[in-house]
Design a protein around this motif. Structure first.
Motif, PDB file in Angstrom:
ATOM      1  N   GLN A 300       0.827  -1.199   0.000  1.00  0.00           N
ATOM      2  CA  GLN A 300       0.000   0.000   0.000  1.00  0.00           C
ATOM      3  C   GLN A 300       0.872   1.264   0.000  1.00  0.00           C
ATOM      4  OE1 GLN A 300      -3.167  -0.103  -0.451  1.00  0.00           O
ATOM      5  NE2 GLN A 300      -3.686   2.066  -0.218  1.00  0.00           N
ATOM      6  N   LYS A 301       1.992   1.198   0.698  1.00  0.00           N
ATOM      7  CA  LYS A 301       2.953   2.298   0.684  1.00  0.00           C
ATOM      8  C   LYS A 301       4.023   2.012  -0.370  1.00  0.00           C
ATOM      9  CE  LYS A 301       2.518   3.603   5.568  1.00  0.00           C
ATOM     10  NZ  LYS A 301       3.250   3.775   6.856  1.00  0.00           N
ATOM     11  N   GLN A 302       4.279   3.016  -1.216  1.00  0.00           N
ATOM     12  CA  GLN A 302       5.247   2.826  -2.288  1.00  0.00           C
ATOM     13  C   GLN A 302       6.133   4.056  -2.428  1.00  0.00           C
ATOM     14  OE1 GLN A 302       3.323   1.675  -5.960  1.00  0.00           O
ATOM     15  NE2 GLN A 302       2.293  -0.098  -5.022  1.00  0.00           N
ATOM     16  N   ARG A 325      -3.257   4.519  -3.241  1.00  0.00           N
ATOM     17  CA  ARG A 325      -2.083   4.058  -2.513  1.00  0.00           C
ATOM     18  C   ARG A 325      -1.278   5.257  -2.014  1.00  0.00           C
ATOM     19  NH1 ARG A 325      -0.845  -1.394  -3.714  1.00  0.00           N
ATOM     20  NH2 ARG A 325      -2.325  -2.270  -5.204  1.00  0.00           N
ATOM     21  N   GLU A 326      -0.484   5.024  -0.991  1.00  0.00           N
ATOM     22  CA  GLU A 326       0.384   6.078  -0.466  1.00  0.00           C
ATOM     23  C   GLU A 326       1.685   6.055  -1.256  1.00  0.00           C
ATOM     24  OE1 GLU A 326      -0.561   8.275   1.790  1.00  0.00           O
ATOM     25  OE2 GLU A 326      -2.518   7.289   1.947  1.00  0.00           O
ATOM     26  N   HIS A 354      -3.005  11.250  -1.643  1.00  0.00           N
ATOM     27  CA  HIS A 354      -2.187  10.044  -1.444  1.00  0.00           C
ATOM     28  C   HIS A 354      -0.859  10.113  -2.192  1.00  0.00           C
ATOM     29  CE1 HIS A 354      -5.532   7.984   0.506  1.00  0.00           C
ATOM     30  NE2 HIS A 354      -6.309   8.381  -0.495  1.00  0.00           N
ATOM     31  N   THR A 379       6.946  -1.299   2.681  1.00  0.00           N
ATOM     32  CA  THR A 379       6.964  -0.346   1.577  1.00  0.00           C
ATOM     33  C   THR A 379       7.598  -0.988   0.356  1.00  0.00           C
ATOM     34  OG1 THR A 379       7.121   1.563   3.068  1.00  0.00           O
ATOM     35  CG2 THR A 379       7.837   1.898   0.797  1.00  0.00           C
TER      36      THR A 379
END
Length: 414
Positions: A300-302, A325-326, A354, A379
């Motif tokens: 979800q975190k990139q 997504r973040e 985001h 991440t």
């Protein structure tokens, strides 16, 4: 990006070849040195079989190696390894006593001479191919095609000078016949059939728009819709007088499949011609898509890192997805004129909470570094850009974070 399947395939093939030569029974008693020489020579032939097989751009092999750039990396390593084995085989043969040569038939004498010729052919052609940066892409491809000649000579040498009977239905003979056939067919396929069989998507140039000082966005309208995933790239052939016939790889920067966009920066002779001479209405043919950047499979975190024209796969995703997504993008470039799509990225960040973008202009700022940056847990990192930049950041992240999810694309097919 794991390449275990591809490496396992290479390992099993080479080890299998060595074991078959080691366990085979020669047609006459030979010394241990001669047996080792045959094993080394057999490994060289097997290595070149893999070299030709890996050049076919097989979708299965691309999946096994997690990207075509990895396929070509091991294609290069195998060519160097196989050349070393050829030279070692020749040196070992030269150390054998004269009595081991036995009765020289015309076939055997010719096979020895052709083996020597094959060795020199491999040395010259591979040495030239390794000087790729001094060659035009079409010249480099032509050199690769010529490798079929010493490969064929090497096969003749193996069959008619070997102390093992490769014409009987033994495990070694069957393995040699299969690999020799596949290797030869792979080379012939790339030489004469690949461009006719694989470039099934045809269309024409329907738009050209300048992006910065030395980049253009090109719109292609295809006769048949191309199914692709954001982040992938294609090989393009341009049918316009004055352009070389060789296909070149470019990332897809957007489109719906019927109309697709690529953004091309002037980095070499071919891309300079595209930027200055390409005309609307020019016919094109496309093969692909390739590439394993899959943003949807990431966490979800990139964190996205783009260098120069390496921004294009990220644009493809952003233009098709109002992401939830973040994502934090670090976009590094050299000079304001090289910051293509900067307005789009700024507007996207303003309208999507985001998404955050950081612009790093290396003419006025320090080069991008993550020494003071802590990557949050869970991440995914995505990188695309110059090979040197990508390798630098991969090394940094792997040395500072355990089991980190890194995904990257760095074109280098020479």
């Amino acid at each position: 990006m794991k390449t275990y399947k591809g490496l396992l395939f290479i390992f099993i093939t080479m080890i299998g070849s060595a074991l078959l030569w080691y366990c085979a029974t020669p047609i006459e008693t030979i010394s241990e040195l001669n047996r080792i020489s045959h094993i080394v020579g057999g490994l060289a032939i097997t290595g070149f079989f893999l070299v030709f097989l890996l050049s076919t751009r097989s979708k299965i092999l691309e999946q096994w190696f997690c990207g075509l750039e990895h396929v070509y990396k091991y294609h290069k390593y195998l060519a160097i390894l196989s050349l070393g084995l050829v030279i070692l085989h020749s040196q070992l043969q030269g150390m054998l006593p004269q009595r081991e040569n036995g009765l020289e038939t015309s076939f055997r004498e010719l096979a020895k001479q052709l083996g020597t010729l094959a060795q020199y052919g491999f040395i010259v052609l591979i040495a030239i191919a390794l000087l790729a940066k001094f060659l035009k892409y079409e010249q480099w491809r032509f050199i690769h095609r010529l490798l079929l000649i010493p490969y064929a000579l090497g096969l003749y040498h193996a069959y008619f000078s070997s102390k093992y009977n490769l014409f009987q239905a033994t495990p070694l003979a069957i393995f040699t016949a299969i690999t020799a056939t596949i290797g030869t067919m792979s080379a012939l396929y790339m030489l004469s059939m690949y461009q006719d069989m694989q470039f099934k998507h045809t269309g024409k140039v329907t738009g050209i728009q300048k992006k910065g000082g030395n980049a253009v966005e090109i719109q292609f309208t295809l006769d048949q819709k191309l199914s692709y995933r954001a982040g992938q790239y294609i090989f393009i052939k341009i049918f316009q007088t004055g352009f070389e016939k060789a296909p070149h790889p470019f990332s897809i920067s957007g489109g719906d499949g019927q109309k697709i966009f690529v953004t091309i920066k002037s980095l070499g002779d071919f891309t300079k011609e595209v930027n200055t001479k390409l005309q609307v209405g020019t016919q094109v043919a496309i093969e692909g898509p390739y590439g394993h950047l899959n943003f949807d499979k990431g966490h979800q975190k990139q964190i996205w890192i783009a260098g120069g024209i390496g921004i294009t796969p990220f644009l493809s995703y952003l233009q098709a997805h109002p992401t939830d997504r973040e994502i934090e993008l670090f976009y590094t470039f050299h000079g304001p004129h090289n910051a293509i799509y900067k307005d789009f990225l700024q507007n996207y960040a303003e309208n999507n909470t985001h998404f955050k973008v950081n612009f790093i202009d290396t003419t006025t700022m320090d080069r991008l570094t993550f020494k003071q940056y802590t990557v949050p847990v869970n991440t995914s990192i995505f990188l695309c850009g110059p090979e040197k930049m990508v390798k630098h950041f991969i090394k940094h992240f792997k040395s500072n974070y355990s089991a980190i999810d890194i995904n990257y694309e760095a074109f280098k097919f020479k």
